[in-house]
Scaffold this active site. Structure first.
Site, PDB file in Angstrom:
ATOM      1  N   CYS A   2     -44.878  75.010  18.951  1.00 39.29           N
ATOM      2  CA  CYS A   2     -45.801  75.373  20.018  1.00 39.29           C
ATOM      3  C   CYS A   2     -46.269  74.087  20.677  1.00 39.29           C
ATOM      4  O   CYS A   2     -45.914  72.995  20.247  1.00 39.29           O
ATOM      5  CB  CYS A   2     -47.003  76.150  19.467  1.00 39.29           C
ATOM      6  N   CYS A 249     -40.988  65.835  11.336  1.00 34.53           N
ATOM      7  CA  CYS A 249     -39.854  66.711  11.637  1.00 34.53           C
ATOM      8  C   CYS A 249     -38.829  65.970  12.493  1.00 34.53           C
ATOM      9  O   CYS A 249     -39.093  65.642  13.652  1.00 34.53           O
ATOM     10  CB  CYS A 249     -40.335  67.960  12.362  1.00 34.53           C
ATOM     11  N   SER A 296     -31.009  68.610  26.383  1.00 30.30           N
ATOM     12  CA  SER A 296     -31.198  67.661  25.290  1.00 30.30           C
ATOM     13  C   SER A 296     -29.921  66.918  24.941  1.00 30.30           C
ATOM     14  O   SER A 296     -29.964  65.801  24.415  1.00 30.30           O
ATOM     15  CB  SER A 296     -31.748  68.373  24.047  1.00 30.30           C
ATOM     16  N   ASP A 358     -23.417  68.293  21.962  1.00 27.70           N
ATOM     17  CA  ASP A 358     -24.618  69.116  21.877  1.00 27.70           C
ATOM     18  C   ASP A 358     -25.509  68.569  20.766  1.00 27.70           C
ATOM     19  O   ASP A 358     -25.052  67.819  19.899  1.00 27.70           O
ATOM     20  CB  ASP A 358     -24.253  70.576  21.596  1.00 27.70           C
ATOM     21  N   ASP A 359     -26.787  68.968  20.821  1.00 28.25           N
ATOM     22  CA  ASP A 359     -27.749  68.429  19.858  1.00 28.25           C
ATOM     23  C   ASP A 359     -27.609  69.056  18.479  1.00 28.25           C
ATOM     24  O   ASP A 359     -27.832  68.398  17.465  1.00 28.25           O
ATOM     25  CB  ASP A 359     -29.177  68.604  20.372  1.00 28.25           C
ATOM     26  N   CYS A 395     -36.346  76.830   8.190  1.00 28.18           N
ATOM     27  CA  CYS A 395     -37.517  75.964   8.296  1.00 28.18           C
ATOM     28  C   CYS A 395     -38.761  76.823   8.122  1.00 28.18           C
ATOM     29  O   CYS A 395     -38.883  77.866   8.745  1.00 28.18           O
ATOM     30  CB  CYS A 395     -37.548  75.272   9.660  1.00 28.18           C
ATOM     31  N   CYS A 458     -38.709  64.717   7.681  1.00 27.89           N
ATOM     32  CA  CYS A 458     -38.363  66.009   7.089  1.00 27.89           C
ATOM     33  C   CYS A 458     -36.985  66.418   7.587  1.00 27.89           C
ATOM     34  O   CYS A 458     -36.764  66.576   8.792  1.00 27.89           O
ATOM     35  CB  CYS A 458     -39.393  67.075   7.462  1.00 27.89           C
ATOM     36  N   CYS A 461     -34.123  71.334   6.978  1.00 29.30           N
ATOM     37  CA  CYS A 461     -33.194  72.273   7.618  1.00 29.30           C
ATOM     38  C   CYS A 461     -31.744  71.847   7.407  1.00 29.30           C
ATOM     39  O   CYS A 461     -30.826  72.673   7.521  1.00 29.30           O
ATOM     40  CB  CYS A 461     -33.503  72.409   9.097  1.00 29.30           C
TER      41      CYS A 461
END
Length: 483
Positions: A2, A249, A296, A358-359, A395, A458, A461
């Site tokens: 968010c 993160c 991105s 791609d990311d 996550c 972190c 994931c």
């Protein structure tokens, strides 16, 4: 995932918050809200939809006061219903309070069960409301002590802005999963005008200067009448007893953040360019051009092209009036929006051997559709290169990947993924390579902002190694098929 934004001692604070949320719209597209105070009461306007749709001139004019907080939401807990729209307001000990939250509380189910069994009446299904209930039930005497008490009860990721008629509080969990930065605007009345934001791109828009990051475990209080600040650090002894470590993160730099944002004092654009360079060094392929999956992936593709010597071309055009497909809440919407969002430049890719950068690959929906589009446009070869490791684990700290079975890399090997995506080859940046890239920036920037850059990243994931014991337990249960 968010976005939160706050401003103190500013004329038209609601309009400044509106602009700040506009800059953070990429972090959440489901709802938006702003709370303001004139140091007597708190006024709030919030609704589902984009910032532009939620606020009109009349709405902003009703939000009186020189202090404001705002929120744009991407739901990871509770779903997209009206009661979950933030900021959430309440009264605690007779004091009106408004709260905006970025992150995810991993022990929310346990807290919710306890509160409901104790007679609490909960209005929302999201985890944010629980923070206010913990504060309201606290036996501590002062407001900041109640806030500290809630801090100690929560596990997981929470970067919070808490507004009262007298103070604005900025809070970051002890691990520091999500970014929150402090900035300062010029003010002629002698009282500092402070800005708090999930990303510095919002500060650029409103004319604020970046000061520093809110540190892991910090509660920063700003007295609205004077602009004076005071920093409180979470009890380090208890922090060590819980066996937690600072864990920023890493996906913020891979995907979430806008490229023009300083995230933990590292420019996201520079980090992504370096990821592309590293990807090229470790995963070369003979081709005619390098193209990006915008947005991105653009700096990553430019980095790959520079390191490889293969020309960078614009091979995919993005429709910017369509939202981010990864953070759409349902799969059927994602499938439709990929084709609506991206279109190949046919004359550029026709008959060419293409490297597509791609990311990340999460569910595989976007990647499969992109390769299909490029094949239809006449591409001779399509080689996928991903500037992060395979996402294999859910996550619990603010990303909408709740089930391992939804993650392509969890159910397929790299060779199977390549076959499923219908690419000629598929390669990823390894976890060690990604960490080496970020460590190089951390080392070079350490002197600029030691407090926010200390500690690690972190990568749960990618690795399944969660800092929080509750999240680790959830991951183990899901691994056994109980979820």
């Amino acid at each position: 995932m968010c976005g939160v934004f706050g401003v103190t001692n500013a004329e038209n604070a609601s309009k400044i918050a509106y602009l700040g949320l506009f800059a953070l719209q990429h972090r959440g597209q489901e709802s938006a809200g702003i709370s303001t105070t004139n140091e007597k009461i708190i006024n709030t306007h919030r609704n589902t939809g984009l910032v532009f749709d939620v606020f009109k001139e009349n709405d902003l004019s009703k939000l009186e006061g020189n202090n404001a907080i705002g929120h744009v939401r991407y739901s990871t807990a509770g779903g997209n219903i009206g009661a979950n729209v933030q900021p959430i307001t309440a009264r605690i000990g007779g004091i009106p309070v408004s709260l905006s939250h970025n992150g995810n509380i991993v022990n929310s189910e346990e807290i919710r069960t306890f509160l409901e069994n104790s007679g609490a009446i909960l209005q929302a299904t999201a985890d944010t409301e629980l923070i206010l209930h913990i504060m309201a039930r606290s036996n501590k005497t002062t407001f900041i002590e109640k806030l500290k008490h809630s801090f100690e009860e929560l596990s997981g990721a929470f970067s919070l802005l808490v507004l009262t008629p007298t103070h604005l509080y900025a809070v970051v969990d002890a691990c520091g999963y999500r970014p929150l930065s402090l900035g300062k605007m010029k003010n002629e009345n002698g009282i500092p005008s402070w800005v708090l934001s999930s990303e510095t791109c919002a500060m650029d828009l409103v004319g604020a200067e970046f000061v520093r990051d809110i540190a892991p475990g910090e509660i920063l209080s700003i007295e609205l009448a004077t602009g004076l600040t005071q920093s409180n650090i979470f009890n380090l002894t208890e922090f060590q007893n819980r066996k937690l470590q600072h864990s920023k993160c890493i996906f913020e730099h891979v995907y979430f953040s806008r490229p023009d944002s300083l995230v933990w004092n590292i420019l996201a654009n520079d980090a992504r360019f370096a990821m592309g360079e590293e990807l090229s060094k470790n995963n070369p392929v003979d081709a005619d051009m390098v193209i990006a999956v915008p947005d991105s992936g653009v700096p990553m593709a430019m980095g790959y092209a520079k390191a490889s010597g293969i020309p960078y071309r614009i091979g995919l055009i993005r429709n910017h009036y369509v939202g981010r497909t990864f953070i759409e809440p349902t799969q059927n919407v994602r499938n439709f929006k990929v084709r609506l969002k991206l279109n190949p430049v046919r004359e550029t890719v026709k008959g060419k051997r293409i490297i597509v950068i791609d990311d990340s690959i999460v569910r595989g929906t976007t990647s499969r559709k992109i390769i299909e589009l490029l094949r239809e446009a006449g591409a001779k070869e399509v080689h996928m290169r991903i500037a992060s490791p395979p996402v294999k684990y859910p996550c619990y700290y603010g990303i909408d990947t709740p089930k391992r079975k939804e993650l392509l890399a969890q159910v397929m090997t790299s060779l199977e993924m390549n076959e499923y995506l219908k690419s000629n080859t598929l390669e990823f940046l390894s976890e060690n390579q990604l960490l080496n890239v970020m460590q190089s920036f951390q080392t070079s920037s350490l002197k600029k902002n030691e407090e926010s850059l200390n500690g690690g990243w972190c990568t749960a994931c990618f690795s399944g190694n969660y800092q929080d014991e509750i999240a680790q337990k959830k991951g183990c249960i899901e691994k056994l098929g109980a979820i």
